[in-house]
Design an enzyme around this catalytic site. Structure first.
Site, PDB file in Angstrom:
ATOM      1  N   THR A  33       0.826  -1.212   0.000  1.00 27.47           N
ATOM      2  CA  THR A  33       0.000   0.000   0.000  1.00 27.47           C
ATOM      3  C   THR A  33       0.861   1.265   0.000  1.00 27.47           C
ATOM      4  O   THR A  33       0.403   2.307  -0.460  1.00 27.47           O
ATOM      5  CB  THR A  33      -0.915   0.035   1.238  1.00 27.47           C
ATOM      6  OG1 THR A  33      -0.132  -0.272   2.392  1.00 27.47           O
ATOM      7  CG2 THR A  33      -2.046  -0.972   1.116  1.00 27.47           C
ATOM      8  N   SER A  65      31.345  -5.581   6.510  1.00 26.41           N
ATOM      9  CA  SER A  65      30.292  -6.269   7.262  1.00 26.41           C
ATOM     10  C   SER A  65      30.867  -7.536   7.870  1.00 26.41           C
ATOM     11  O   SER A  65      31.480  -8.350   7.174  1.00 26.41           O
ATOM     12  CB  SER A  65      29.131  -6.639   6.336  1.00 26.41           C
ATOM     13  OG  SER A  65      28.277  -7.551   7.001  1.00 26.41           O
ATOM     14  N   GLY A 120      16.819 -11.208   3.704  1.00 29.54           N
ATOM     15  CA  GLY A 120      15.964 -11.776   2.673  1.00 29.54           C
ATOM     16  C   GLY A 120      14.770 -12.522   3.239  1.00 29.54           C
ATOM     17  O   GLY A 120      14.184 -13.367   2.564  1.00 29.54           O
ATOM     18  N   ALA A 121      14.381 -12.234   4.487  1.00 28.29           N
ATOM     19  CA  ALA A 121      13.255 -12.913   5.129  1.00 28.29           C
ATOM     20  C   ALA A 121      12.033 -12.000   5.227  1.00 28.29           C
ATOM     21  O   ALA A 121      11.104 -12.266   5.974  1.00 28.29           O
ATOM     22  CB  ALA A 121      13.660 -13.393   6.525  1.00 28.29           C
ATOM     23  N   LEU A 123      12.056  -9.046   6.457  1.00 28.86           N
ATOM     24  CA  LEU A 123      12.103  -8.323   7.734  1.00 28.86           C
ATOM     25  C   LEU A 123      12.938  -7.047   7.624  1.00 28.86           C
ATOM     26  O   LEU A 123      13.291  -6.437   8.623  1.00 28.86           O
ATOM     27  CB  LEU A 123      12.645  -9.255   8.830  1.00 28.86           C
ATOM     28  CG  LEU A 123      11.837 -10.563   8.995  1.00 28.86           C
ATOM     29  CD1 LEU A 123      12.519 -11.496  10.002  1.00 28.86           C
ATOM     30  CD2 LEU A 123      10.405 -10.282   9.423  1.00 28.86           C
ATOM     31  N   SER A 126      17.705  -4.775   4.778  1.00 25.09           N
ATOM     32  CA  SER A 126      18.307  -3.735   3.930  1.00 25.09           C
ATOM     33  C   SER A 126      18.020  -2.343   4.485  1.00 25.09           C
ATOM     34  O   SER A 126      18.919  -1.506   4.560  1.00 25.09           O
ATOM     35  CB  SER A 126      17.812  -3.861   2.481  1.00 25.09           C
ATOM     36  OG  SER A 126      16.416  -3.687   2.396  1.00 25.09           O
ATOM     37  N   ASP A 170       9.572   0.618   4.967  1.00 27.87           N
ATOM     38  CA  ASP A 170      10.645  -0.079   5.687  1.00 27.87           C
ATOM     39  C   ASP A 170      11.605   0.892   6.376  1.00 27.87           C
ATOM     40  O   ASP A 170      11.949   0.720   7.546  1.00 27.87           O
ATOM     41  CB  ASP A 170      11.441  -0.966   4.728  1.00 27.87           C
ATOM     42  CG  ASP A 170      10.567  -2.045   4.093  1.00 27.87           C
ATOM     43  OD1 ASP A 170       9.404  -2.187   4.515  1.00 27.87           O
ATOM     44  OD2 ASP A 170      11.056  -2.712   3.170  1.00 27.87           O
ATOM     45  N   TYR A 222       7.630  -7.582  -7.599  1.00 23.13           N
ATOM     46  CA  TYR A 222       7.317  -6.350  -6.881  1.00 23.13           C
ATOM     47  C   TYR A 222       7.112  -5.204  -7.887  1.00 23.13           C
ATOM     48  O   TYR A 222       6.107  -4.484  -7.835  1.00 23.13           O
ATOM     49  CB  TYR A 222       8.448  -6.022  -5.897  1.00 23.13           C
ATOM     50  CG  TYR A 222       8.155  -4.850  -5.004  1.00 23.13           C
ATOM     51  CD1 TYR A 222       7.531  -5.026  -3.777  1.00 23.13           C
ATOM     52  CD2 TYR A 222       8.477  -3.550  -5.398  1.00 23.13           C
ATOM     53  CE1 TYR A 222       7.249  -3.954  -2.957  1.00 23.13           C
ATOM     54  CE2 TYR A 222       8.196  -2.471  -4.580  1.00 23.13           C
ATOM     55  CZ  TYR A 222       7.591  -2.678  -3.360  1.00 23.13           C
ATOM     56  OH  TYR A 222       7.308  -1.603  -2.557  1.00 23.13           O
TER      57      TYR A 222
HETATM   58  P1  ADP Z   1      15.311  -7.832   3.305  1.00 21.96           P
HETATM   59  O1  ADP Z   1      15.464  -6.352   3.378  1.00 21.96           O
HETATM   60  O2  ADP Z   1      13.887  -8.271   3.284  1.00 21.96           O
HETATM   61  O3  ADP Z   1      16.100  -8.576   4.344  1.00 21.96           O
HETATM   62  P2  ADP Z   1      16.633  -7.407   0.808  1.00 21.96           P
HETATM   63  O4  ADP Z   1      16.874  -8.261  -0.371  1.00 21.96           O
HETATM   64  O5  ADP Z   1      15.927  -6.109   0.600  1.00 21.96           O
HETATM   65  O6  ADP Z   1      15.903  -8.304   1.906  1.00 21.96           O
HETATM   66  O7  ADP Z   1      18.019  -7.048   1.494  1.00 21.96           O
HETATM   67  C1  ADP Z   1      18.950  -8.067   1.787  1.00 21.96           C
HETATM   68  C2  ADP Z   1      20.330  -7.601   1.361  1.00 21.96           C
HETATM   69  O8  ADP Z   1      20.801  -6.583   2.273  1.00 21.96           O
HETATM   70  C3  ADP Z   1      21.376  -8.685   1.460  1.00 21.96           C
HETATM   71  O9  ADP Z   1      21.381  -9.456   0.265  1.00 21.96           O
HETATM   72  C4  ADP Z   1      22.654  -7.875   1.619  1.00 21.96           C
HETATM   73  O10 ADP Z   1      23.091  -7.358   0.379  1.00 21.96           O
HETATM   74  C5  ADP Z   1      22.187  -6.709   2.462  1.00 21.96           C
HETATM   75  N1  ADP Z   1      22.422  -6.992   3.890  1.00 21.96           N
HETATM   76  C6  ADP Z   1      21.514  -7.198   4.863  1.00 21.96           C
HETATM   77  N2  ADP Z   1      22.101  -7.442   6.063  1.00 21.96           N
HETATM   78  C7  ADP Z   1      23.427  -7.388   5.840  1.00 21.96           C
HETATM   79  C8  ADP Z   1      24.592  -7.558   6.661  1.00 21.96           C
HETATM   80  N3  ADP Z   1      24.495  -7.850   7.962  1.00 21.96           N
HETATM   81  N4  ADP Z   1      25.808  -7.409   6.077  1.00 21.96           N
HETATM   82  C9  ADP Z   1      25.918  -7.125   4.774  1.00 21.96           C
HETATM   83  N5  ADP Z   1      24.877  -6.970   3.957  1.00 21.96           N
HETATM   84  C10 ADP Z   1      23.644  -7.093   4.450  1.00 21.96           C
HETATM   85 MG    MG Z   2      14.754  -4.993   1.891  1.00 26.95          MG
END
Ligand code: ADP
Ligand code: MG
Length: 381
Positions: A33, A65, A120-121, A123, A126, A170, A222
């Site tokens: 939304t 990271s 990627g869950a 949650l 990103s 988000d 999306y």
């Molecule tokens: P979500 O935001 O739902 O978890 P996204 O695909 O939007 O999924 O974001 C995930 C991406 O964010 C990962 O593939 C990575 O590139 C980055 N990311 C998230 N957490 C970390 C971390 N702790 N260290 C490095 N990159 C991260």
């Molecule tokens: Mg994300």
């Protein structure tokens, strides 16, 4: 000193200027939304991205990271290029880029981060990464930016620099949520309202169920849903689907030629209405009444927007079958997580039912945890 600050010192050979945290989120209601200028109601998770940061004045940006194999990523702040494929580093680098684009003089920084937000869950790991970077730089450079403005810059980083066309939910959730509350956000004018959400006081719990699956289908879906919603708005002569009231919905659906777009429009208009209904129930103290609205929202995401998947449907069906008050997928779908509203006394039964349903379907056991509404981004040290 915190572990993250120690790791910073080990990595870069000197002390960081500070340490900041920004949470992931789950969304209670109002899915797909926000980019339609509608309503959402997320809460921040206790899981956070934590960053130790020090400023530099030589134009160098170093990013590391603890959760990713690989060396320190070294970039020049005056050479940051949108969509240049920097992998995970694009999230924090994009924030530096967005700040500089907005006229803020970010010369350089050393960043070391780690996160407990599952990636990627669904949650928002990103957004947590972006917001923690934005907040650290704002504080260190004493930039005159509100938390909401940081969220907008972080969204711009994800949209324009990383290249993901996400809405504003988000980043706003990560930046602006308050402990013990859900955040009612109007994505049109960004008006925010903190609504008390003390489930244990009502004998209730909100469980997050991470299915641990991610379907490739989700990648382009999306953007496709977004384009479909925009097409619906165009055909109906409204600027965004936000303009469309539930009362006008039956007539509007008759005007739309594509059954696919009809489903998208019905989902967005009805989910906006569900956000209003949940806000009303919470205001009235009828927290149990929220359950069926969640389940109804799931059916809409499954049947009208078609962004659910077998594993998410299994969670919702199993949880409700085991006595949960309601459940729905949360976030972008095609895998990721669902939320379950359940009586405290029913947590064990529902969890056992979910584990056994996943085992029977030969699926990896889901990751289950309680969503306690936590605080938004803040400085730790
Ligand atoms: P979500 O935001 O739902 O978890 P996204 O695909 O939007 O999924 O974001 C995930 C991406 O964010 C990962 O593939 C990575 O590139 C980055 N990311 C998230 N957490 C970390 C971390 N702790 N260290 C490095 N990159 C991260
Ligand atoms: Mg994300």
């Amino acid at each position: 000193m915190s572990e993250v600050a120690l790791a910073f010192r080990e990595l870069y050979g000197y002390e960081p200027d500070g340490v900041w945290a920004a949470p992931g989120r789950v969304n209670l209601i109002g899915e797909y939304t926000d980019f339609n200028e509608g309503f959402v109601m997320p809460l921040a998770l206790p899981h956070t991205a934590v960053a130790a940061v020090a400023l530099r004045s030589d134009g160098v940006l170093r990013l590391h990271s603890a959760d990713i194999e690989g060396p320190v990523v070294e970039l020049r702040t005056d050479e940051l290029e949108p969509r240049s494929g920097a992998g995970w580093a694009a999230y924090p680098a994009g924030v530096v880029w967005a700040l500089r684009e907005a006229g803020h003089d970010v010369k350089g920084a050393d960043v070391h981060l780690t996160s407990t937000v599952p990636t990627g869950a669904g949650l928002s790991s990103s957004a947590a990464l972006e917001v923690v970077t934005a907040l650290a730089l704002r504080d260190l450079l004493e930039l005159p930016l509100s938390m909401a403005e940081l969220a907008s810059l972080a969204q711009r980083a994800e949209n324009a620099f990383v290249g993901v066309p996400c809405g504003i939910m988000d980043q706003t959730a990560s930046a602006c949520c308050a402990e013990g509350h859900v955040l009612h956000l109007d994505a049109r004018d960004l008006t925010r309202r903190q609504i008390p959400f003390d489930l244990p006081a009502h004998g209730l719990r909100l469980l997050v169920v991470d299915t641990r699956v991610q379907h490739a289908l989700g990648d382009g879906a999306y953007a496709e849903r977004r384009a479909g919603c925009e097409r619906g708005a165009r055909e109906l002569g409204v600027r965004t689907l936000r303009e469309l009231s539930s009362a006008r919905l039956p007539d509007a659906l008759r005007e739309l030629s594509s059954p696919t777009v009809r489903g998208y429009v019905r989902h967005v208009v009805s989910d906006n209405e569900r956000v209003a209904r949940v806000a009303g129930l919470l205001a009235a103290g009828d927290v149990r009444g929220v359950g069926p609205v969640l389940t109804e929202g799931h059916a809409s995401l499954r049947d009208d927007l078609r962004v659910s998947c077998a594993e998410l449907d299994l969670v919702v069906g199993t949880a409700v079958g085991a006595g949960a008050l309601g459940a729905r997928m949360t976030g972008g779908g095609f895998g990721g997580s669902a939320i379950v509203l359940v009586e405290t006394a029913g947590v064990q039964r529902v969890s056992a039912a979910l584990n056994s349903a996943f085992a029977s379907a030969s699926l990896t056991p889901p990751r289950l945890f309680e969503a306690t509404p936590s605080r938004g981004a803040h400085q730790l040290l």
